[in-house]
Design an enzyme around this catalytic site. Structure first.
Site, mmCIF file in Angstrom:
data_model
loop_
_atom_site.group_PDB
_atom_site.id
_atom_site.type_symbol
_atom_site.label_atom_id
_atom_site.label_comp_id
_atom_site.label_asym_id
_atom_site.label_seq_id
_atom_site.Cartn_x
_atom_site.Cartn_y
_atom_site.Cartn_z
ATOM 1 N N GLU A 5 -5.290 -7.983 -0.904
ATOM 2 C CA GLU A 5 -6.142 -7.804 0.284
ATOM 3 C C GLU A 5 -7.541 -7.447 -0.161
ATOM 4 O O GLU A 5 -7.735 -6.554 -0.979
ATOM 5 C CB GLU A 5 -5.638 -6.671 1.187
ATOM 6 C CG GLU A 5 -4.516 -7.018 2.101
ATOM 7 C CD GLU A 5 -4.217 -5.869 3.067
ATOM 8 O OE1 GLU A 5 -5.179 -5.197 3.517
ATOM 9 O OE2 GLU A 5 -3.034 -5.642 3.354
ATOM 10 N N GLU A 26 0.824 -1.218 0.000
ATOM 11 C CA GLU A 26 0.000 0.000 0.000
ATOM 12 C C GLU A 26 0.855 1.263 0.000
ATOM 13 O O GLU A 26 0.719 2.133 0.857
ATOM 14 C CB GLU A 26 -0.929 0.029 1.216
ATOM 15 C CG GLU A 26 -2.077 -0.936 1.139
ATOM 16 C CD GLU A 26 -3.072 -0.779 2.276
ATOM 17 O OE1 GLU A 26 -4.198 -1.240 2.110
ATOM 18 O OE2 GLU A 26 -2.713 -0.192 3.326
#
Length: 517
Positions: free
Chosen positions: A406, A191
């Site tokens: 995710e 991320e």
């Protein structure tokens, strides 16, 4: 009521945008409907799962410092995975996972972030990886999941300083050398966009740097550091990727990727201004780092808007960053309606990432079930949002290989209610079905990882809510694990059963789950 109307508006807009894709699919599907080689797994991260923060030579990461200074819930013990990894791998094998995603704690493997290797940290990760392989589970390893060593932050400012590129590359070299015979999938940075925004623009996550006034930070400059850190992350990734290709790829045969937080953006109206603002939001959130990885430079809109505050790639750097990611890891939970704003002042009064973007973003979480929204509409929303983000990446960035690293659904942390987590199953069923549709439409999506395999310490949210397929009793010193209904459902899917929902299917699932306990 306003939230429900906004969600309904979102559904209508997405239905109009994706009318060519057909209906919201409610057909049964099974594991065998996916292409050969498509992988299914689940994930955790080091700080959220391991615990043992001061054992066997591990030193603090920026998360330890950040949370303890603010007296917040922390991951000091978390799931105690450091001591319970064999039990957890056994659960993974029983569930039928093909692959498992986890991160390495940099400060456990190399205590100060550079220099000598911590032998006990090295042995732990060797043991863990070997345990996975022994059970037929492929490791998918992330090198940096927010938690870099505090020592490097104190020494030279961490990711604000280019010195970290050399240290991160040396750390990756250790990982490739020591674990690479068993690990074929590496993600350098998790991320990257949100790590940068949270840690250096908003200051609400480690290392907690931002511009004052307006935010609770003592150090930082949101106007420049956000972009400097993003730049250094890309250069560090490129350095690690180059190292792997030159030194390890021919021997180990693995691949190196980079992960980004993806949001589906939809104009809040059909006005031209909102459509342009939506394109700008995509460029700032995804294009910021994805365009350099694919095309070698930042989006034009960022260069025009940010000007001299945006670092510039040299010709050599551009060539190194371009094509340096073998795959793109997508972290996807949220969707948002976008409204153009001509003037969007920052909290501090100086330009920052949010004001540079120049729009109002009404974030709608797919994590939280809006109980007043009909089930069928919620499923349509999830289905078309998923199609939208994968189609956008396919069309805008040349259809790169994608792994959804995710995705999941949070629920309040209630051990009794969580055991029969039907809303999570409905969510996963809709999402995985949409991934199948996207693959059939030509998206080069190659894998899906549920977040998370078990309840974890959730970053910044502590133990109030959870994503896990397995519950963890955090009040129990032994951290007892128990399967939820969603673990039963996912296991059945992985072992070849068609997904089954609707009232009859849910009743059958509950019955099977109760009899198996």
């Amino acid at each position: 009521m306003e939230d429900v109307l906004t969600l309904i508006t979102m559904i209508v807009l997405l239905l109009l945008a994706f009318h060519g894709f057909g209906k919201c699919s409610s057909d049964l599907y099974s594991r065998s409907d996916f292409p050969e080689g498509f992988v299914f797994g689940a994930g955790i991260s080091a700080y959220q799962w391991e615990g043992a923060v001061d054992e066997d030579g591990r030193k603090p990461s920026v998360w330890d410092t950040f949370l303890h200074c603010r007296k917040m819930d922390n991951g000091d013990i978390a799931c105690d995975g450091y001591h319970k990894y064999k039990e957890d791998v056994q659960l993974m094998a029983e569930t039928g996972l093909h692959t498992f995603r986890f991160s390495i704690s940099w400060s456990r493997l190399i205590s100060n972030g550079r220099g000598s290797i911590n032998p006990k940290g090295l042995q732990f990760y060797k043991n863990f990886i070997q345990e996975l392989v022994k059970h037929g589970i492929e490791p998918h390893v992330t090198l940096h999941h927010y938690d870099f060593p505090q020592y490097l932050e104190d020494d030279y400012g961490g990711w604000t300083n280019r010195k970290i590129i050399k240290d991160f590359t040396a750390y990756a070299d250790v990982c490739f050398r020591e674990f690479g015979n068993h690990v074929k999938f590496w993600t350098t940075i998790n991320e990257a966009n949100i790590f940068t925004i949270g840690g250096y623009n908003d200051g609400n996550s480690p290392p907690g740097r931002c511009s004052f006034p307006g935010r609770n930070c003592t150090l930082g400059n949101s106007s420049t550091e956000t972009y400097i850190v993003g730049h250094n992350l890309l250069l560090a990734h490129a350095s690690v990727s180059r190292l792997y290709k030159q030194k390890y790829k021919d021997i180990q045969g693995g691949s190196v990727g980079f992960s980004l937080f993806a949001m589906n953006f939809t104009p809040s109206t059909n006005s031209k201004d909102d459509e342009i603002a939506t394109k700008r939001a995509n460029d700032f959130y995804l294009g910021w780092m994805l365009e350099p990885l694919i095309y070698g430079d930042y989006p034009d809109v960022m260069k025009r808007t940010i000007g001299s505050r945006l670092p510039v790639f040299s010709k050599e750097e551009s060539e190194q960053v371009k094509g340096s990611s073998d795959f793109i890891g997508v972290i996807h939970y949220l969707t948002a309606l976008v409204t153009n704003i001509d003037i969007n002042p920052s909290l501090s009064g100086i330009p920052d990432f949010n004001s540079d973007m120049g729009e109002s973003i009404n974030i709608l979480s797919m994590r939280v079930r809006i109980s007043r929204l009909p089930n069928s509409d919620e499923k349509c929303l999830i289905f078309f949002i998923t199609l939208s983000i994968l189609e956008y990446i396919k069309q805008s960035y040349g259809n790169p290989p994608v792994y959804i690293l995710e995705n999941g659904k949070t629920m309040n942390q209630d051990l009794e209610l969580q055991q029969k987590d039907t809303p999570r199953i409905e969510y996963l069923d809709a999402y995985i079905g949409a991934v199948l549709k996207a693959v059939r439409n030509g998206s080069d999506t190659r894998g899906y990882f549920v977040w998370s395999f078990m309840d974890l310490y959730e970053l910044l949210n502590g133990y109030k809510s959870s994503f896990g397929l397995y519950s963890v009793n955090f009040s129990d010193p032994h951290r007892k694990r128990s399967p939820k209904l969603s673990a039963h459902w996912y296991s059945g899917f992985l072992k070849g059963k068609p997904t089954f929902l609707g009232s009859q299917g849910i009743t059958q699932l509950h019955s099977n789950f109760s009899s198996s306990r």
